[in-house]
Design an enzyme around this catalytic site. Sequence first.
Site, PDB file in Angstrom:
ATOM      1  N   ASP A  11       0.525  -1.330  -0.468  1.00  0.00           N
ATOM      2  CA  ASP A  11      -0.193   0.537   0.555  1.00  0.00           C
ATOM      3  C   ASP A  11       0.961   1.747  -0.018  1.00  0.00           C
ATOM      4  OD1 ASP A  11      -2.531   1.898   0.643  1.00  0.00           O
ATOM      5  OD2 ASP A  11      -1.502   2.204   2.511  1.00  0.00           O
ATOM      6  N   ASP A  13      -0.377   4.804   0.831  1.00  0.00           N
ATOM      7  CA  ASP A  13      -0.294   6.328   1.772  1.00  0.00           C
ATOM      8  C   ASP A  13      -0.648   5.739   2.718  1.00  0.00           C
ATOM      9  OD1 ASP A  13      -1.053   7.769  -0.433  1.00  0.00           O
ATOM     10  OD2 ASP A  13      -3.305   6.735  -0.873  1.00  0.00           O
TER      11      ASP A  13
HETATM   12  C1  BG6 Z   1      -5.968   5.907   0.013  1.00  0.00           C
HETATM   13  C2  BG6 Z   1      -6.167   6.383   1.344  1.00  0.00           C
HETATM   14  O1  BG6 Z   1      -4.878   5.136  -0.265  1.00  0.00           O
HETATM   15  O2  BG6 Z   1      -6.041   6.716  -1.116  1.00  0.00           O
HETATM   16  C3  BG6 Z   1      -7.552   7.228   1.276  1.00  0.00           C
HETATM   17  O3  BG6 Z   1      -5.859   5.765   2.236  1.00  0.00           O
HETATM   18  C4  BG6 Z   1      -7.439   7.598  -0.339  1.00  0.00           C
HETATM   19  O4  BG6 Z   1      -7.334   7.818   2.191  1.00  0.00           O
HETATM   20  C5  BG6 Z   1      -8.000   6.626  -1.399  1.00  0.00           C
HETATM   21  O5  BG6 Z   1      -9.122   8.166   0.015  1.00  0.00           O
HETATM   22  C6  BG6 Z   1      -8.138   7.225  -2.811  1.00  0.00           C
HETATM   23  O6  BG6 Z   1      -6.959   8.166  -3.312  1.00  0.00           O
HETATM   24  P1  BG6 Z   1      -7.380   9.147  -4.181  1.00  0.00           P
HETATM   25  O7  BG6 Z   1      -5.807   9.350  -4.283  1.00  0.00           O
HETATM   26  O8  BG6 Z   1      -7.823   8.113  -5.487  1.00  0.00           O
HETATM   27  O9  BG6 Z   1      -8.649  10.585  -4.138  1.00  0.00           O
HETATM   28 MG    MG Z   2      -3.186   3.440   3.087  1.00  0.00          MG
END
Ligand code: BG6
Ligand code: MG
Length: 216
Positions: A11, A13
Site C-alpha cells: 500500500d 498512503d
Molecule cells: C487511499 C487512501 O490510499 O487512497 C485514502 O488511504 C484515499 O485516504 C484513497 O481516499 C483514494 O485516493 P485518491 O487519491 O484516489 O483520492
Molecule cells: Mg494506506
Amino acid sequence: MSQTYKAVLFDLDGVLADSAREHYAAWKRLADELGLAFDEQKNERLKGVSRMASLDILLEDAPRPYSDAEKHALATRKNGYYQAIIQKVTPDALLPGARQALEACKALGLKTALASASRNAPLLIDRLGIGPLMDFIADAGAAKQSKPAPDIFLMAAKGVAVPPERCLALDDAAAGVLSAKAAGCYVVGVGDADILAAANAIIPDIAAFDPKSYLD
Ligand code: BG6
Ligand code: MG
C-alpha cells in the site's frame, strides 16, 4: 533457495509515505468548508477507502442530502487540495525505512508492486522517486471494486505474475488488510494491532519490515 514468498505488494498512503496525513488535511479542509464535524477518529474509516466512498462517509451526518453532481464537485475539490499538496512532495516525504524496505526486497530477488486505492499513486510515486524500485503499479482507476474488495491486490499480484498466496501484502488500513486477506495474500498490518486485527502479522511501521524474516 526455496522461497514461500516471491513478491511484496505495498500500500502507499501511510505505509511508504506520510500521505495519509495529507489526505486527512484535504478532507478536513472540505469538511470545515461544509460545516461538518470531522476528526482523526472518523478519518480512520476513510483510510484505504476510495475517494467517492470516503466522501459518502464524510457526508453521512450532513444535514441535507447531496446530489450526485454536487458529490462529484466536492470530490473534485478535495482532490484539488490533495494534488496541490503532493505536487510539492519530495523524496523527504518517504516514511523512514521505506526506501530501504524496497531495496531489501529487490536484493532478495522479490518482485515489488503497488496496491494503492489512490488514483494519484503514480504521481506520488514519481514525486517520491521510488518508481525504479517498483516492478508494477496497479491502476486504482481500473479496479471494479475498491478496498476492502480484493481487486487491487489481485491486480498487483497479476502484474508481477505471482500467485496471491505467494505474495506478502503490507497495508496500514483496516479496509486494506481485509482486501489483501480476501485476495489470499499473507498480510502484514502496518500500525495499530487493534485496528488491523485481521492481519496475519503486525509491525509498527515500515522501518520494522524485514522481508527476509518471512522467507524460508
Ligand atoms: C487511499 C487512501 O490510499 O487512497 C485514502 O488511504 C484515499 O485516504 C484513497 O481516499 C483514494 O485516493 P485518491 O487519491 O484516489 O483520492
Ligand atoms: Mg494506506
